[in-house]
Each structure stands twice: as C-alpha cells, then as structure tokens.
Motif scaffolding. Structure first.
Motif, mmCIF file in Angstrom:
data_model
loop_
_atom_site.group_PDB
_atom_site.id
_atom_site.type_symbol
_atom_site.label_atom_id
_atom_site.label_comp_id
_atom_site.label_asym_id
_atom_site.label_seq_id
_atom_site.Cartn_x
_atom_site.Cartn_y
_atom_site.Cartn_z
ATOM 1 N N GLN A 159 10.415 6.845 5.493
ATOM 2 C CA GLN A 159 9.362 7.405 6.438
ATOM 3 C C GLN A 159 9.334 6.468 7.563
ATOM 4 O O GLN A 159 9.497 5.420 7.560
ATOM 5 N N PHE B 140 4.232 9.451 -1.711
ATOM 6 C CA PHE B 140 5.180 8.360 -1.501
ATOM 7 C C PHE B 140 4.488 7.037 -1.868
ATOM 8 O O PHE B 140 3.448 6.745 -1.657
ATOM 9 N N TYR C 11 9.989 5.751 -2.061
ATOM 10 C CA TYR C 11 10.239 6.576 -3.229
ATOM 11 C C TYR C 11 9.309 7.897 -3.181
ATOM 12 O O TYR C 11 8.145 7.557 -2.810
ATOM 13 N N ARG C 12 9.664 9.228 -3.297
ATOM 14 C CA ARG C 12 8.712 10.052 -3.919
ATOM 15 C C ARG C 12 8.666 9.984 -5.225
ATOM 16 O O ARG C 12 9.468 9.605 -5.941
ATOM 17 N N LEU D 103 3.026 13.623 0.411
ATOM 18 C CA LEU D 103 4.004 13.905 1.465
ATOM 19 C C LEU D 103 4.067 15.604 1.236
ATOM 20 O O LEU D 103 4.972 16.034 0.826
#
Length: 227
Positions: free
Chosen positions: A82, A108, A89-90, A183
């Motif tokens: 980002q 996120f 991490y997602r 996100l």
C-alpha cells in the motif's frame, strides 16, 4: 521540384500521415476507455443485491452484493503493498451463510501485524464480486503450506478453504473489523495507457517530419556543393 527531393518528401508525408493517424486512433480509444471506466465505476458503487444463485464471472464481475454469514477462523495471507503504508497482506477467509460458503477479502493488515480474529456471530459483508487477474509470468507460486500467497488465485483459495470459487471484496461490514482496513474494488487497477500511446505516436510524427526536412535540406546542400 527536383525528382531527388520528391521521393523522400512523399515518404516523409506518408510517414507523418500514418503516425498522426495512429495517434488520432489512440485519442479515440482513450475516450472509449474513459467511458468504459465510468460505467464500471458506476456499476461498482451501485446498490448491493443478494448473491446470485448461479454466479457467472463475466456477467457478475464487479457486481455489488450484500452477504450475511459467519466468517471462518482460517485466514489466507496475500502479499500486497500500500502506498505510504508499505507491505502487508490481504486477508482472505471463508464466509458461511448457512447454505453456501464463499471467499471474502476482509482487507489489509500490515505485514508486521497479527491477523485479528474474525468477528463473532453473523455479519453482513457489503462489497463486490471479483475475479482478479494478478498472476504474471514472474509471479512466484503460492506457498500454501507457509500461508504466503502472491496472487489471489480464486480456484486454489476456494479449494483450500472449502468454498465456491466466488470472492466478495469487502467495501464495508455491518460491524467494522478492528485492525483490518478494507481494500474495496475500484478502477485504479484497470490499465488505461491510451494517452501515453497517443503522445508517443504524435511525438514520432514530429520527429519523422523533422528528420524528413533535415534529410531534404542535406540533399539540397549536397546538390549545391556539386554545382
């Protein structure tokens, strides 16, 4: 006009015409792509509907939905970066509605943070259906055993979590999840390079015209030197 000048002049004019034509075509493509992106953005932000019984990736891409269910405790970690935040991490989990299980992209978390436990009880996820195409030839294979994923490969994730190959990317939750930032789907990941292509073609047309002029000038200078 001398024949020696006429031939390069014709090639020069023809080359400029072709390059300007390509630039004009890219400008037209730019207007078309901006219209497509506007339609997608409007579709993404439309009022959510129930999850379709039979989901079709082409028809239902970006479809806004609202799904109520219980988020599973197992979470897959997909590496992502980002801006102004860094690596993270997602978080992908299963969402069990009681009759169906689908994937949910919860959002996120920073790479240094622990993944929070999912909300307890039923929760309504409002978001968009998505089948992201993130895998390139240089993308490493997902480390399933180590739970490090490099792309959201829907079929593989669905197999690991025992869900349908359907992903809901969270826009908001009925109860916000502490420590996880959604996100949501937007149009920023859809390429639109037509403006840069148009500038390239128009620039080449100018260069071609200048080179043609310089070449003809050199020919005329050479001819004068022989007389």
């Amino acid at each position: 006009m001398r024949k020696s000048v006429l031939i390069p002049l014709i090639f020069g004019i023809a080359g400029v015409a072709v390059l300007v034509g390509l630039g004009k075509w890219q400008v037209e493509r730019l207007a078309w792509k901006e219209g497509v992106l506007a339609d997608i953005a409007a579709h993404i932000s439309a009022d959510p509907v129930d999850l379709p019984e039979a989901v079709e990736p082409e028809r239902d891409r970006y479809l806004p939905v609202a799904v109520t269910g219980r988020v599973g405790t197992e979470a897959l970690r997909v590496l992502v970066s980002q801006k102004q935040v860094g690596a993270g991490y997602r978080v992908i989990s299963a969402l069990d509605t009681g009759t169906r299980r689908v994937l949910v992209d919860r959002g996120f978390v920073k790479v240094s943070a622990d993944i929070p436990a999912p909300p307890e009880g039923d929760i309504t996820v409002t978001g968009n259906l998505h089948w992201p195409d993130e895998r390139l030839s240089s993308t490493p294979e997902n480390d399933v055993a180590g739970n490090i994923w490099f792309a959201r490969d829907i079929a593989q994730m669905a197999e690991v979590l025992g869900t349908e190959p359907v992903l809901v990317v969270t826009r908001n939750l009925s109860e916000p999840e502490a420590g996880v930032s959604p996100l949501p789907v937007d149009t920023s990941g859809i390429p639109n390079d037509h403006l840069s292509y148009a500038i390239t073609w128009f620039s080449l047309a100018v260069i071609w015209a200048a080179m043609t002029g310089f070449f003809i000038w050199r020919m005329r200078q050479a001819e004068r030197g022989r007389t």
